[in-house]
Write an enzyme that holds these catalytic residues in place. Structure first.
Site, PDB file in Angstrom:
ATOM      1  N   HIS A   5      -1.049   5.613   6.832  1.00  0.00           N
ATOM      2  CA  HIS A   5      -0.486   5.612   5.489  1.00  0.00           C
ATOM      3  C   HIS A   5      -0.163   7.048   5.070  1.00  0.00           C
ATOM      4  CE1 HIS A   5      -2.299   1.595   5.400  1.00  0.00           C
ATOM      5  NE2 HIS A   5      -1.429   1.342   4.436  1.00  0.00           N
TER       6      HIS A   5
ATOM      7  N   SER B  88       0.803  -1.227   0.000  1.00  0.00           N
ATOM      8  CA  SER B  88       0.000   0.000   0.000  1.00  0.00           C
ATOM      9  C   SER B  88       0.833   1.272   0.000  1.00  0.00           C
ATOM     10  CB  SER B  88      -0.923   0.009   1.220  1.00  0.00           C
ATOM     11  OG  SER B  88      -0.180  -0.145   2.414  1.00  0.00           O
TER      12      SER B  88
END
Length: 268
Positions: free
Chosen positions: A250, A44
């Protein structure tokens, strides 16, 4: 319940986000005119989870046009571009599902992998929802995995990359530290927990750097680029616990363009 656990009600959902570091999906590609082809592999942190505007055909892989591979390809016009990085990928799923994008004409490869292999989703779950002792114990267990089992997974992946793209320059990127210590956060994890998580990131980067070097690949750290932009910095390029939950922990679009892109560009 202490102040630092107030966010636990939303964190239960947010734990799914740390797992998003699901499953590998189909490639999307774009081509233009320049020598050589570029293939972007990984998890990711390469697909761009957290950076938004996910490509409709990328499904749960959540590939973003704001991710560093797309940004680099747009600026440099490689002869071909295969963007196959996928949320949730491990070293084994990258090796099993993404390497078909490589070929003898591939001249540049980027990859992030390793965080999911050592269960960082479970680590963050323990640190967000449980006490300090549980958090530190979970971090220690992840560090043991980094040292004991991750090297073999990285070696197998890197061998597969080299076999699939024998002439390519391969750039392996690391992971940022999550927290600025003694920073601006007034709630959340303790400094002990934050320090342990940062240390684990350093160990993970060290293991990845060593295996990349032994494979003849270039390792590029993103720690310097993210310094001053960690959680608790007041100018974070990383999401904390957030909605949608898969974005949590993230890089934001700014972390991709200001952190990962320069680190990649400097290594190409």
């Amino acid at each position: 319940m202490s102040v630092r656990r107030i966010w636990a009600s939303v964190s239960t959902l947010a734990l799914a986000a740390t797992a998003a570091l699901g499953v590998a999906g189909p490639a999307s590609a774009a081509g233009s005119s320049a020598a050589g082809g570029y293939v972007a592999l990984g998890d990711s942190y390469s697909s761009g989870v957290g950076a938004g505007d996910y490509l409709p055909d990328s499904g749960d892989c959540r590939r973003s046009p704001n991710a560093y591979p797309q940004l680099w390809a747009a600026a440099n016009s490689p002869a071909s571009f295969a963007f196959v990085a996928c949320s949730g990928a491990t070293t084994s799923s990258v090796a099993g599902s993404q390497l078909g994008a490589l070929s003898a004409s591939t001249e540049l490869v980027s990859v992030t992998a390793g965080g999911n292999d050592v269960g960082f989703a479970d680590v963050m779950q323990d640190c967000v929802l449980a006490g300090e002792a549980t958090c530190v114990s979970s971090v220690d267990a992840a560090v043991a995995q980094m040292n004991d089992t991750l090297p073999a997974g990285l070696d197998a992946l890197y061998d597969g990359i080299r076999a699939g793209a024998p002439s390519a320059r391969v750039v392996v990127l690391g992971y940022p530290r999550f927290y600025q210590l003694s920073g601006s956060c007034v709630a959340g994890l303790t400094e002990t927990e934050r320090s342990a998580i940062n240390n684990a990131s350093d160990v993970l980067n060290g293991v990845i750097a060593k295996r990349a070097a032994d494979a003849g690949f270039t390792f590029s750290s993103v720690v310097d680029e993210f310094t001053g932009h960690e959680l608790c910095s007041g100018d974070a390029w990383l999401h904390s616990v957030t909605v949608p939950v898969y974005n949590s922990y993230h890089p934001k679009a700014a972390g991709q363009s200001g952190g990962y892109l320069p680190a990649f560009r400097s290594a190409v």
